[in-house]
Write a protein that holds these residues in place. Sequence first.
Motif, PDB file in Angstrom:
ATOM      1  N   TYR A 165      -9.732  17.876 -10.024  1.00 61.42           N
ATOM      2  CA  TYR A 165      -8.541  18.036  -9.201  1.00 61.42           C
ATOM      3  C   TYR A 165      -8.049  19.476  -9.214  1.00 61.42           C
ATOM      4  N   PHE A 216      -8.450  10.980 -10.684  1.00 60.98           N
ATOM      5  CA  PHE A 216      -9.565  11.934 -10.694  1.00 60.98           C
ATOM      6  C   PHE A 216      -9.622  12.661 -12.028  1.00 60.98           C
ATOM      7  N   GLU A 254      -9.262  15.616 -14.326  1.00 65.77           N
ATOM      8  CA  GLU A 254      -8.310  16.726 -14.192  1.00 65.77           C
ATOM      9  C   GLU A 254      -8.971  18.020 -13.753  1.00 65.77           C
ATOM     10  N   THR A 297     -14.156   8.511 -13.161  1.00 70.15           N
ATOM     11  CA  THR A 297     -13.448   8.547 -11.880  1.00 70.15           C
ATOM     12  C   THR A 297     -13.991   7.457 -10.964  1.00 70.15           C
ATOM     13  N   TYR A 355     -10.110  21.644  -6.998  1.00 74.37           N
ATOM     14  CA  TYR A 355      -9.756  21.473  -5.587  1.00 74.37           C
ATOM     15  C   TYR A 355      -8.419  22.146  -5.269  1.00 74.37           C
ATOM     16  N   THR A 378      -0.131  16.642 -10.881  1.00 74.50           N
ATOM     17  CA  THR A 378       0.616  17.358  -9.838  1.00 74.50           C
ATOM     18  C   THR A 378       1.854  18.025 -10.414  1.00 74.50           C
ATOM     19  N   GLU A 428      -3.572  11.153  -7.704  1.00 79.69           N
ATOM     20  CA  GLU A 428      -4.358  12.305  -8.158  1.00 79.69           C
ATOM     21  C   GLU A 428      -4.800  12.159  -9.609  1.00 79.69           C
TER      22      GLU A 428
END
Length: 174
Positions: free
Chosen positions: A92, A87, A89, A162, A95, A121, A84
């Motif tokens: 992400y 990508f 920030e 990315t 999403y 995460t 993750e």
Amino acid sequence: GRKNLKKEIGIVPVGGISNIATFISLLGANKLNMVVLHDYEGHEDQRINDLVKEKLIGKKKILNVSQFRYLDKIGQNTVDSDIEDLFDESLYLDYFNKTFEKQLNGNSLKIDELEKGNRITNRIERTLKKKKIKVREGEGYNHYAVAAYFVNHLPENLDGDTLLRFEKLFDEIN
């Protein structure tokens, strides 16, 4: 128009570094050519080193996400990282917020309020805990739910960094 994974390459998610040895043994018995991409804890993992020592997989076939996180340090181990983290920030987090919109009940998380750290995460999980927001039973959130939402709602555009991170990763795997 960018490099992508060759069509004959299959991706097998194994559910964590603790399961890699089992899958290498199973898939290696079929004489499959393998590359392992794993999350990075900030140090080499002894279980992975043991697989190399036992000649179950070559050292050059072991990659970790941190090696593709910083464009100026491609190929180098850097900081603890998950897929993750390749990508942007903001993308992400967007999403994440869309995936758990109902559970967040109008309390979408913002980048500037995330706890500090390397892994997006982990930063989200610690922020949820601090704000006493639950998006599922127990703590944290289902990372696969965000991935599934992403796959079913692909962005029209991704930022250049990315794209370049994934292009470098795919080039190395190919």
